[in-house]
Design a protein around this motif. Sequence first.
Motif: not given
Length: 98
Positions: A38-40, A42-57, A30-35
């Motif tokens: 591309d989109f992290a 900066l508040m909590c470090g969680k990573r996402f595949e798409k910018a939209h998913n980061l915006n939703v987060h 799981k951690h390897k896949a998260e690394a």
Amino acid sequence: MRHSGAKPLQCEVCGFQCRQRASLKYHMTKHKAEADLDFACLMCGKRFEKAHNLNVHMSMVHPLIQAKVQRGGSEQPPYSELHALALSGEGGQQEQDR
């Protein structure tokens, strides 16, 4: 160990505990896949595949930061604006000035 509840193995990344090496090895995938994402956040470090998913987060988990960016412009700000705001610490001071 099963009856005592002891879980001697622990993930160095997140603290997950388990009894068997195979479980820990599977957990680490799981951690390897998260690394590779591309989109992290900066508040909590969680990573996402798409910018939209980061915006939703950001809107769900860090709504105050999201709201501050939205007051300054577009409805769905790109992740780079969210990152710039998070890095600068801007917004918190603006709230105090009101």
